[in-house]
Enzyme design. Structure first.
Site, short mmCIF file in Angstrom:
data_model
loop_
_atom_site.label_atom_id
_atom_site.label_comp_id
_atom_site.label_asym_id
_atom_site.label_seq_id
_atom_site.Cartn_x
_atom_site.Cartn_y
_atom_site.Cartn_z
N ASP A 87 0.84 -1.20 0.00
CA ASP A 87 0.00 0.00 0.00
C ASP A 87 0.88 1.25 0.00
OD1 ASP A 87 0.90 -0.22 2.69
OD2 ASP A 87 -0.97 -1.19 3.27
N ASP B 292 -8.65 -3.12 14.21
CA ASP B 292 -10.02 -3.33 13.75
C ASP B 292 -10.12 -4.44 12.70
OD1 ASP B 292 -8.77 -2.11 11.63
OD2 ASP B 292 -10.09 -0.37 11.52
N HIS C 256 -8.21 -4.74 9.91
CA HIS C 256 -7.87 -4.42 8.53
C HIS C 256 -6.56 -5.05 8.12
CE1 HIS C 256 -5.60 -0.83 10.22
NE2 HIS C 256 -4.75 -1.26 9.31
N GLU D 86 -10.12 -1.30 5.10
CA GLU D 86 -10.79 -1.01 6.36
C GLU D 86 -12.06 -1.86 6.50
OE1 GLU D 86 -9.30 0.61 8.51
OE2 GLU D 86 -8.32 2.41 7.77
#
Length: 261
Positions: A67, A136, A138, A143
């Protein structure tokens, strides 16, 4: 999905580095997908140590980026291209000519995303993709509620992710970009071997949801349940909420050494 519980972060780094080394011995021009952040650093350190001793040859290896921030110049110290140059390429002695990554400064961001997916395919695909995991759930910057079939694309970061990443920007959350290019979950799942590394108690809930929870976009990493060769390497703290932890330990202890991960 194989779950390997290790004593600590250093042990996890050694285990994953050895998996990369075994791959490179079999396939010297392997394409390694790498992640940024603090979690994978022990992997890169352990692999670099093997290179220095001659235990593995990386002269033909290739590196692929997971990324990138949108809008940060490539030479910015916190662009992921710069981070990976410092933490992976230079310690391993690999030149930028062997590096694949998306252009986070392109005027046509979606075009850059499509071009990167095409470049990965043209390179023969990722042989081993190393992942971290967010609190979370991801992976990459996919996300919660990302499509489990998503391709490389632009994403808007959650405020929690920006807060988590502020430590790389001198604690200034306002300096953290709002947008990123990330390999999509569908893109990630095309890697031949996916290795997720998680350490620390703060990742325990996300690890449990990934491994033992339902397949759900609310926990993007749960998509790894669908992969034919996914390995989750966790330290004791990150494994603390796994209901089947004892089974995972038993399975790994009784696994033949030649099989690796």
């Amino acid at each position: 999905m194989e779950v390997v519980i290790v004593p600590d972060a250093r042990s996890g780094g050694e285990l994953v580095a050895e998996a990369m080394a075994r791959l490179l011995r079999r396939k010297p021009d392997a394409l390694l997908g790498v992640a940024t952040g603090s979690t994978p650093l022990p992997v890169y350190e352990a692999l670099a140590a093997r290179v220095r001793t001659g235990a593995v040859d990386v002269s033909r290896a290739r590196i692929a980026q997971l990324d990138e921030y949108v809008g940060l110049p490539a030479e910015h110290p916190e662009s992921y291209r710069s981070v990976l140059r410092r933490e992976v390429l230079e310690p391993l002695g690999i030149g930028m000519e062997a590096f694949l990554g998306p252009d986070g400064t392109a005027e046509d961001v979606q075009g850059a995303c499509d071009a990167y997916d095409a470049a990965l395919a043209a390179a023969g695909g990722v042989d081993l993709q190393l992942l971290g995991i967010g609190t979370d759930g991801h992976i990459g910057f996919n996300e919660p509620c990302s499509s489990l079939a998503s391709r490389t694309r632009i994403k808007t970061l959650t405020e929690q992710t920006r807060v988590d990443n502020a430590r790389f920007f001198d604690g200034d959350v306002e300096a953290v970009p709002h947008h990123v290019i990330t390999q999509g979950i569908g893109t990630i799942l095309e890697a031949r071997h996916v290795v997720l590394l998680a350490t620390g108690e703060g990742k325990a809930e996300a690890v449990a949801a990934t491994v033992e929870g339902p397949l759900a976009s609310l926990c993007p990493a749960s998509a790894l349940q669908m992969h034919p060769h996914a390995t989750v390497v966790v330290d004791e703290a990150a494994a603390s909420k796994l209901k089947l932890a004892d089974y995972f330990r038993h399975t790994y202890v009784n696994k033949p050494d030649w099989q690796g991960i």
